[in-house]
Design a protein around this motif. Structure first.
Motif, short mmCIF file in Angstrom:
data_model
loop_
_atom_site.label_atom_id
_atom_site.label_comp_id
_atom_site.label_asym_id
_atom_site.label_seq_id
_atom_site.Cartn_x
_atom_site.Cartn_y
_atom_site.Cartn_z
N HIS A 1 6.35 -10.32 -6.32
CA HIS A 1 6.38 -11.78 -6.31
C HIS A 1 6.50 -12.36 -4.91
O HIS A 1 6.16 -13.53 -4.68
N ASP A 2 6.96 -11.56 -3.94
CA ASP A 2 7.04 -12.05 -2.56
C ASP A 2 5.77 -11.73 -1.77
O ASP A 2 5.72 -11.97 -0.56
N GLY A 3 4.76 -11.19 -2.43
CA GLY A 3 3.48 -10.93 -1.78
C GLY A 3 3.33 -9.54 -1.18
O GLY A 3 2.23 -9.17 -0.77
N LYS A 4 4.41 -8.77 -1.14
CA LYS A 4 4.32 -7.41 -0.60
C LYS A 4 3.59 -6.50 -1.59
O LYS A 4 3.72 -6.67 -2.81
N PRO A 5 2.85 -5.50 -1.09
CA PRO A 5 2.11 -4.62 -2.00
C PRO A 5 3.05 -3.74 -2.83
O PRO A 5 4.08 -3.28 -2.35
N LEU A 6 2.66 -3.53 -4.08
CA LEU A 6 3.38 -2.62 -4.97
C LEU A 6 2.67 -1.27 -4.90
O LEU A 6 1.48 -1.17 -5.20
N THR A 7 3.38 -0.22 -4.52
CA THR A 7 2.76 1.08 -4.30
C THR A 7 3.51 2.19 -5.02
O THR A 7 4.57 1.98 -5.62
N ALA A 8 2.95 3.40 -4.91
CA ALA A 8 3.59 4.58 -5.51
C ALA A 8 4.97 4.82 -4.92
O ALA A 8 5.84 5.40 -5.58
#
Length: 251
Positions: A93-100
Motif C-alpha cells: 500500500h505504500d508503493g514498495k514492491p512485494l517480492t519473494a
C-alpha cells in the motif's frame, strides 16, 4: 466457518448498494487493539486483517484454493519441497514492491520464538524457506505433504516496514500497518479504525482464515453503531482483479 466466506458476500452486497455510495460499514462488538496478523487474538482483529492483508493463496467464491499473491506453486515428486512464484507487479500500500523476500521474511518471523506470534502454527510444517530471486521462494517441508499448497493462506507481511528484529507486538506497525489487501488503513485513532480505503487494483477478494469463526460479525449497516468500521474508496492501485469485489451479486 471461514471469515472470507461470510465477509465476501457482505462486501459485495454493501459495495453494490446505492445507500452506502462506495462505503461499507459493519458493526463489531469491540474495537481491535492491534492491526497485525502476527498477533490476532480477537475476531475484530482477524476480520480487519482479512481486508488489509493478503495470503499467497485464498479461496475463490466456490471455496477452491486459488493463487492470490502467488502466481502459482509447484510441489516436487517427493512432496517435500514447494516452490512458489510471486505474482509480478505487486506493490504494498505504500508503493514498495512485494517480492519473494517478503514471503521468506513472513515465514521466518512467524517461526522466530522471540516474535511470540499467536499465528506461528500456520507455518509449523516448514523446515526452512529460501529466496531464489525476487519472484521465487522455496519451502523445504519437515515431512512430505501432498496438500502443502493448501497451507499457503497465512498473511504476507512487508519486510521493509519493520525497522528491527525480532518483531514484537509493540512495534509501530500495530497502528500503522502496511498491507497488500483490498483495503488500506487511513488512520488508527484511539483504537478506532477511522477509514479503510478501497484498493481498486488488487488480486481477487480477501483471503481466508479457515479456522476462524465469524460469530462476531453482526451486520452491514448504513448508520452509526458501536465500533463501526467504515470502508471507503478509492485508493492507490496494487495488482489486477480487485474489481471482482465490486460486482453486483448474482441471483
Amino acid at each position: 466457518m471461514s471469515i472470507a466466506r461470510v465477509m465476501t458476500p457482505l462486501l459485495l452486497a454493501a459495495l453494490a448498494a446505492p445507500a452506502v455510495a462506495g462505503s461499507l460499514r459493519y458493526a463489531e462488538d469491540s474495537a481491535p487493539a492491534i492491526v497485525n496478523p502476527l498477533y490476532s487474538t480477537t475476531m475484530a482483529e482477524a476480520r480487519v486483517n482479512e481486508l488489509l492483508f493478503g495470503g499467497l493463496y485464498a479461496d475463490d467464491r466456490d471455496l477452491r484454493a486459488t493463487p492470490l499473491i502467488a502466481e502459482g506453486a509447484t510441489l516436487n515428486a517427493a512432496a517435500d519441497e514447494l516452490r512458489v512464484t510471486v505474482r509480478p507487479g505487486l506493490t504494498w500500500h505504500d508503493g514498495k514492491p512485494l517480492t519473494a523476500r517478503d514471503v521468506a521474511f513472513t515465514v521466518e518471523t512467524l517461526q522466530d520464538p522471540k516474535t511470540l506470534s499467536t499465528e506461528a502454527g500456520r507455518v509449523d510444517w516448514v523446515q526452512s524457506v529460501s529466496v531464489v530471486n525476487d519472484r521465487e521462494v522455496v519451502f523445504k517441508l519437515k515431512r512430505p505433504d501432498p496438500q502443502a499448497i493448501e497451507k499457503l493462506f497465512f498473511k504476507i507481511l512487508p519486510a521493509h516496514a519493520f525497522a528491527s528484529r525480532p518483531v514484537t507486538r509493540a512495534d509501530a506497525f500495530r497502528t500503522k500497518p502496511v498491507g497488500s489487501g483490498p483495503y488500506r488503513l487511513a488512520r488508527f485513532w484511539r483504537r478506532q479504525l477511522d477509514h479503510l480505503r478501497r484498493q481498486p487494483e488488487l488480486p481477487q477478494g480477501p483471503g481466508r482464515e479457515r479456522d476462524r469463526d465469524a460469530g462476531g460479525l453482526r451486520q452491514v449497516v448504513s448508520g452509526e453503531a458501536p465500533a463501526v468500521r467504515e470502508l471507503r474508496g478509492p485508493g492507490a492501485g496494487v495488482a489486477p482483479r480487485s474489481r471482482d469485489l465490486a460486482e453486483e451479486p448474482k441471483g
